[in-house]
Design a protein around this motif. Structure first.
Motif, mmCIF file in Angstrom:
data_model
loop_
_atom_site.group_PDB
_atom_site.id
_atom_site.type_symbol
_atom_site.label_atom_id
_atom_site.label_comp_id
_atom_site.label_asym_id
_atom_site.label_seq_id
_atom_site.Cartn_x
_atom_site.Cartn_y
_atom_site.Cartn_z
ATOM 1 N N GLY A 73 0.809 -1.216 0.000
ATOM 2 C CA GLY A 73 0.000 0.000 0.000
ATOM 3 C C GLY A 73 0.840 1.264 0.000
ATOM 4 O O GLY A 73 0.558 2.214 -0.735
ATOM 5 N N LYS A 74 1.891 1.291 0.820
ATOM 6 C CA LYS A 74 2.781 2.466 0.863
ATOM 7 C C LYS A 74 3.517 2.635 -0.463
ATOM 8 O O LYS A 74 3.676 3.752 -0.955
ATOM 9 N N ILE A 75 3.952 1.531 -1.058
ATOM 10 C CA ILE A 75 4.630 1.611 -2.348
ATOM 11 C C ILE A 75 3.678 2.162 -3.405
ATOM 12 O O ILE A 75 4.053 3.001 -4.217
ATOM 13 N N GLN A 76 2.439 1.722 -3.389
ATOM 14 C CA GLN A 76 1.445 2.219 -4.343
ATOM 15 C C GLN A 76 1.287 3.736 -4.213
ATOM 16 O O GLN A 76 1.203 4.451 -5.208
ATOM 17 N N GLU A 77 1.259 4.235 -2.968
ATOM 18 C CA GLU A 77 1.151 5.687 -2.737
ATOM 19 C C GLU A 77 2.346 6.440 -3.308
ATOM 20 O O GLU A 77 2.221 7.600 -3.690
ATOM 21 N N ALA A 78 3.508 5.789 -3.347
ATOM 22 C CA ALA A 78 4.748 6.465 -3.732
ATOM 23 C C ALA A 78 5.000 6.486 -5.235
ATOM 24 O O ALA A 78 5.914 7.166 -5.687
ATOM 25 N N ALA A 135 5.905 9.582 -7.374
ATOM 26 C CA ALA A 135 7.143 10.307 -7.101
ATOM 27 C C ALA A 135 8.200 10.004 -8.162
ATOM 28 O O ALA A 135 8.070 9.053 -8.927
ATOM 29 N N ASP A 136 9.246 10.812 -8.189
ATOM 30 C CA ASP A 136 10.371 10.588 -9.104
ATOM 31 C C ASP A 136 11.305 9.507 -8.601
ATOM 32 O O ASP A 136 12.032 8.890 -9.377
ATOM 33 N N MET A 137 11.314 9.285 -7.280
ATOM 34 C CA MET A 137 12.160 8.264 -6.680
ATOM 35 C C MET A 137 11.493 7.797 -5.395
ATOM 36 O O MET A 137 10.889 8.606 -4.690
ATOM 37 N N ALA A 161 10.830 -7.069 -5.189
ATOM 38 C CA ALA A 161 11.184 -8.082 -6.195
ATOM 39 C C ALA A 161 9.936 -8.633 -6.860
ATOM 40 O O ALA A 161 9.956 -8.963 -8.052
ATOM 41 N N LYS A 162 8.837 -8.731 -6.104
ATOM 42 C CA LYS A 162 7.578 -9.252 -6.657
ATOM 43 C C LYS A 162 6.911 -8.223 -7.578
ATOM 44 O O LYS A 162 6.371 -8.576 -8.626
ATOM 45 N N GLN A 163 6.979 -6.938 -7.215
ATOM 46 C CA GLN A 163 6.288 -5.898 -7.979
ATOM 47 C C GLN A 163 7.174 -5.213 -9.008
ATOM 48 O O GLN A 163 6.687 -4.511 -9.871
ATOM 49 N N GLY A 164 8.481 -5.383 -8.893
ATOM 50 C CA GLY A 164 9.416 -4.727 -9.802
ATOM 51 C C GLY A 164 10.658 -5.579 -9.958
ATOM 52 O O GLY A 164 10.582 -6.788 -10.085
ATOM 53 N N GLN A 165 11.813 -4.925 -9.902
ATOM 54 C CA GLN A 165 13.069 -5.660 -9.994
ATOM 55 C C GLN A 165 14.058 -5.077 -8.995
ATOM 56 O O GLN A 165 14.069 -3.880 -8.746
ATOM 57 N N ILE A 174 10.601 -0.060 -9.743
ATOM 58 C CA ILE A 174 9.251 -0.569 -9.538
ATOM 59 C C ILE A 174 8.299 0.276 -10.379
ATOM 60 O O ILE A 174 8.164 1.466 -10.162
ATOM 61 N N ARG A 175 7.773 -0.341 -11.411
ATOM 62 C CA ARG A 175 6.868 0.319 -12.361
ATOM 63 C C ARG A 175 7.440 1.648 -12.868
ATOM 64 O O ARG A 175 6.773 2.664 -12.885
ATOM 65 N N GLY A 176 8.697 1.613 -13.244
ATOM 66 C CA GLY A 176 9.350 2.778 -13.829
ATOM 67 C C GLY A 176 9.901 3.786 -12.841
ATOM 68 O O GLY A 176 10.506 4.778 -13.234
ATOM 69 N N VAL A 177 9.726 3.551 -11.545
ATOM 70 C CA VAL A 177 10.224 4.470 -10.519
ATOM 71 C C VAL A 177 11.449 3.840 -9.860
ATOM 72 O O VAL A 177 11.375 2.711 -9.373
#
Length: 197
Positions: free
Chosen positions: A34-39, A42-44, A64-68, A87-90
């Protein structure tokens, strides 16, 4: 105590960024997600804690599950547990949870990244060669960044440890004006040795 949010936000501000403090996520996958989704606007994304080897260090697993995750752990002290990835381009930088480790890894990894993202060309901090007035032991082959107080006398610089070097001791960070660098292949710095600070 949540000292890391405030110190990281202050460091982001110092280098020209605008911090968006999201608060604490408990050691539960759904809260971290949830916190990652909120972020993600942002640019970073900079997190603190959850990137080590403990049972509740879940941040790197969620990332690792949501990005790399491009790399995890660095050979330095303080600050060995450190993660970087996308993570999704961020871009994401996962700092250690100990306060001093978090601040020092921010200086070494996040600060230059933020400056580069802002188009800055000079990413390095000034350094001097200083004569150590304290000894530093390096028992595990990592590059040490020891909090130090540096002073100039004439044309020479001198440095002494700013206090106890534990990764949770913020007083040494508050007292320091430099980081004395002990290379990973040097076992001891003795009083009188010259080091880069």
């Amino acid at each position: 105590y949540n000292s890391n949010s405030f110190s990281i936000a202050a460091q982001v501000l110092r280098y020209g960024g605008i911090p968006l403090v999201l608060g604490i996520a408990r050691d539960q996958v759904d809260e971290i997600e949830g916190k990652i989704q909120e972020a993600l606007s942002a640019d970073m994304l900079i997190t603190s804690g959850g990137v080590s080897l403990g049972d509740y260090d879940l941040v790197k697993d969620v990332l690792a599950k949501q990005g790399q995750v491009s790399f995890w752990t660095v050979r330095m002290k303080p600050g060995k547990p450190l993660a970087f990835g996308m993570i999704r381009g961020v871009p994401h930088l996962g700092l250690p949870g100990n306060p001093v480790s978090s601040m020092i890894t921010f200086e070494l990894f996040a600060r230059p990244a933020i400056l580069k993202m802002m188009g800055k060309k000079n990413l390095s901090k000034p350094s001097v060669r200083a004569i150590m007035e304290s000894s530093i032991q390096n028992s595990d082959g990592r590059r040490i960044f020891a909090r130090a107080v540096v002073r100039r006398e004439g044309e020479r610089y001198f440095a002494r440890l700013a206090g106890p070097q534990g990764s949770g001791i913020l007083t040494s960070m508050a007292s320091a004006n430099g980081l004395a660098i002990v290379p990973e292949d040097v076992e001891v710095i003795k009083e009188g040795d010259t080091v880069e600070v």
